[in-house]
Design a protein around this motif. Structure first.
Motif, PDB file in Angstrom:
ATOM      1  N   LYS A  46     -28.373  52.849 -46.125  1.00 33.36           N
ATOM      2  CA  LYS A  46     -27.843  54.067 -46.740  1.00 33.36           C
ATOM      3  C   LYS A  46     -27.823  53.953 -48.248  1.00 33.36           C
ATOM      4  O   LYS A  46     -28.040  54.943 -48.962  1.00 33.36           O
ATOM      5  CB  LYS A  46     -26.435  54.334 -46.202  1.00 33.36           C
ATOM      6  CG  LYS A  46     -25.797  55.597 -46.754  1.00 33.36           C
ATOM      7  CD  LYS A  46     -24.417  55.816 -46.169  1.00 33.36           C
ATOM      8  CE  LYS A  46     -23.798  57.088 -46.746  1.00 33.36           C
ATOM      9  NZ  LYS A  46     -22.448  57.345 -46.189  1.00 33.36           N
TER      10      LYS A  46
ATOM     11  N   LEU B 255     -35.455  64.950 -50.502  1.00 32.72           N
ATOM     12  CA  LEU B 255     -34.624  66.013 -49.958  1.00 32.72           C
ATOM     13  C   LEU B 255     -34.251  65.717 -48.503  1.00 32.72           C
ATOM     14  O   LEU B 255     -33.128  66.004 -48.070  1.00 32.72           O
ATOM     15  CB  LEU B 255     -35.351  67.354 -50.059  1.00 32.72           C
ATOM     16  CG  LEU B 255     -35.667  67.837 -51.479  1.00 32.72           C
ATOM     17  CD1 LEU B 255     -36.401  69.166 -51.442  1.00 32.72           C
ATOM     18  CD2 LEU B 255     -34.393  67.941 -52.308  1.00 32.72           C
ATOM     19  N   VAL B 256     -35.195  65.127 -47.757  1.00 34.43           N
ATOM     20  CA  VAL B 256     -34.893  64.733 -46.375  1.00 34.43           C
ATOM     21  C   VAL B 256     -33.852  63.618 -46.369  1.00 34.43           C
ATOM     22  O   VAL B 256     -32.879  63.647 -45.599  1.00 34.43           O
ATOM     23  CB  VAL B 256     -36.182  64.291 -45.650  1.00 34.43           C
ATOM     24  CG1 VAL B 256     -35.856  63.730 -44.267  1.00 34.43           C
ATOM     25  CG2 VAL B 256     -37.159  65.455 -45.549  1.00 34.43           C
TER      26      VAL B 256
ATOM     27  N   LEU C  42     -31.727  63.002 -48.671  1.00 32.73           N
ATOM     28  CA  LEU C  42     -30.481  63.592 -49.156  1.00 32.73           C
ATOM     29  C   LEU C  42     -29.712  64.252 -48.026  1.00 32.73           C
ATOM     30  O   LEU C  42     -28.474  64.148 -47.946  1.00 32.73           O
ATOM     31  CB  LEU C  42     -30.792  64.621 -50.253  1.00 32.73           C
ATOM     32  CG  LEU C  42     -29.611  65.305 -50.937  1.00 32.73           C
ATOM     33  CD1 LEU C  42     -28.791  64.289 -51.710  1.00 32.73           C
ATOM     34  CD2 LEU C  42     -30.109  66.410 -51.862  1.00 32.73           C
ATOM     35  N   ALA C  43     -30.432  64.905 -47.124  1.00 28.65           N
ATOM     36  CA  ALA C  43     -29.773  65.562 -45.993  1.00 28.65           C
ATOM     37  C   ALA C  43     -29.259  64.554 -44.975  1.00 28.65           C
ATOM     38  O   ALA C  43     -28.244  64.796 -44.312  1.00 28.65           O
ATOM     39  CB  ALA C  43     -30.745  66.536 -45.328  1.00 28.65           C
ATOM     40  N   VAL C  44     -29.934  63.401 -44.852  1.00 29.00           N
ATOM     41  CA  VAL C  44     -29.556  62.418 -43.831  1.00 29.00           C
ATOM     42  C   VAL C  44     -28.445  61.497 -44.335  1.00 29.00           C
ATOM     43  O   VAL C  44     -27.414  61.310 -43.672  1.00 29.00           O
ATOM     44  CB  VAL C  44     -30.785  61.601 -43.395  1.00 29.00           C
ATOM     45  CG1 VAL C  44     -30.373  60.480 -42.441  1.00 29.00           C
ATOM     46  CG2 VAL C  44     -31.822  62.510 -42.732  1.00 29.00           C
TER      47      VAL C  44
ATOM     48  N   ARG D 176     -26.874  61.607 -47.515  1.00 28.87           N
ATOM     49  CA  ARG D 176     -25.914  62.270 -48.401  1.00 28.87           C
ATOM     50  C   ARG D 176     -25.400  61.349 -49.515  1.00 28.87           C
ATOM     51  O   ARG D 176     -24.212  61.000 -49.544  1.00 28.87           O
ATOM     52  CB  ARG D 176     -24.733  62.814 -47.601  1.00 28.87           C
ATOM     53  CG  ARG D 176     -25.127  63.853 -46.575  1.00 28.87           C
ATOM     54  CD  ARG D 176     -23.911  64.435 -45.865  1.00 28.87           C
ATOM     55  NE  ARG D 176     -24.302  65.419 -44.898  1.00 28.87           N
ATOM     56  CZ  ARG D 176     -24.547  66.716 -45.160  1.00 28.87           C
ATOM     57  NH1 ARG D 176     -24.426  67.138 -46.406  1.00 28.87           N
ATOM     58  NH2 ARG D 176     -24.904  67.550 -44.206  1.00 28.87           N
TER      59      ARG D 176
END
Length: 285
Positions: free
Chosen positions: A85, A149-150, A152-154, A156
């Motif tokens: 992460k 962006l992907v 960022l969505a996963v 955060r």
């Protein structure tokens, strides 16, 4: 007879050529911007030609970068003791911005030699080919930023107002892409060995820049203090002013100061080279 001789008109001295002046170099850059339709079309055509007859087309740019970034993020995150992460967004952003820097230098160093036909047949400023390279890199960057962006969505990551610094940082990236393309493009056209040397140096710089590695507690204090020598690498500061804001981190002012200084020196060098060698490019290709 003597009167006619006295009345002879003495021709004025020939006007000096201004082909090697800063004024002509700046005019070339401005005229190139006015030809925006041409370099926009050429840059987009380069992308389409690269992936012609492929099913996914330019999406291969995103897939290739994404697979590489994920593989390196998992591998080096495990080796250095970072969580996925924390480390995966760091690596992905590092690779995305590094690809922009690397391709701007490498593609820019051969931009004139690989477009010999257009340069000799198309009556256009040579800066058109410079803007073409930069526009092509922006297209590739737009494809690659989708990966973040992907992520960022996963995952955060903690995005905050510092992320707005990304926009002036990208403006500096574009300015640096322009001057590097001018400098390395013109010099490599005259001295073809420069493009080979540039490729070697860029490959070495990749491992010396904290893209797939970073300082952390797992490295220990001694190694960490020695690794601070990486700050002597200007590319580290370029990566830092773009990556850190998107990770919600504060960017120290000295990173911006170094990048601004390098940009100013590079733009000055580009103007000098445009002044002295712009008119000779068509003969060197």
């Amino acid at each position: 007879m003597s009167a006619s001789l006295n009345e002879r008109v003495i021709p004025p001295p020939p006007e000096s050529s201004d082909s090697r002046t800063f004024r002509r170099g700046i005019i070339d850059l401005i005229d190139g911007l006015y030809n925006w339709e041409l370099w926009l079309h050429l840059g987009w055509t380069d992308i389409k030609q690269r992936y012609r007859r492929s099913v996914l087309g330019p999406l291969w740019i995103t897939i290739a970068t994404g697979v590489t970034a994920v593989a390196m993020g998992i591998l080096y995150g495990t080796l250095f003791g970072f969580t996925i992460k924390e480390f995966l967004p760091y690596v992905i952003l590092g690779l995305i911005f590094w690809n922009f820097i690397q391709n701007s230098i490498l593609d820019g160093s051969v931009v004139f030699s690989t477009n010999e036909g257009l340069i000799k047949q198309l009556p256009a400023p040579i800066s058109v080919h410079v803007y073409r390279v930069v526009w092509r890199q922006l297209i590739i960057f737009a494809h690659n930023i989708v990966i973040f962006l992907v992520v960022l969505a996963v995952f955060r990551p903690p995005i905050n107002w510092w992320a707005l610094l990304f926009f002036p940082a990208m403006a500096l990236f574009v300015l640096n892409a322009i001057w590097t393309t001018i400098v390395f493009g013109i010099l490599s056209t005259r001295f073809r060995d420069i493009s080979q040397l540039t490729t070697t140096i860029v490959q070495l710089a990749f491992f010396m820049t904290p893209i797939i590695w970073k300082l952390g507690p797992s490295m220990g204090n001694r190694v960490g203090s020695r690794a601070r020598l990486v700050e002597l690498n200007p590319l580290y500061h370029y990566i830092e002013i773009t990556r850190a804001p998107l990770l919600g981190e504060h960017v120290e002012f000295y990173h911006w100061a170094i990048v601004l200084a390098c940009t100013a020196i590079g733009c000055l060098a580009a103007l000098v080279i445009m002044r002295n060698y712009r008119s000779r490019v068509a003969y060197w290709v």
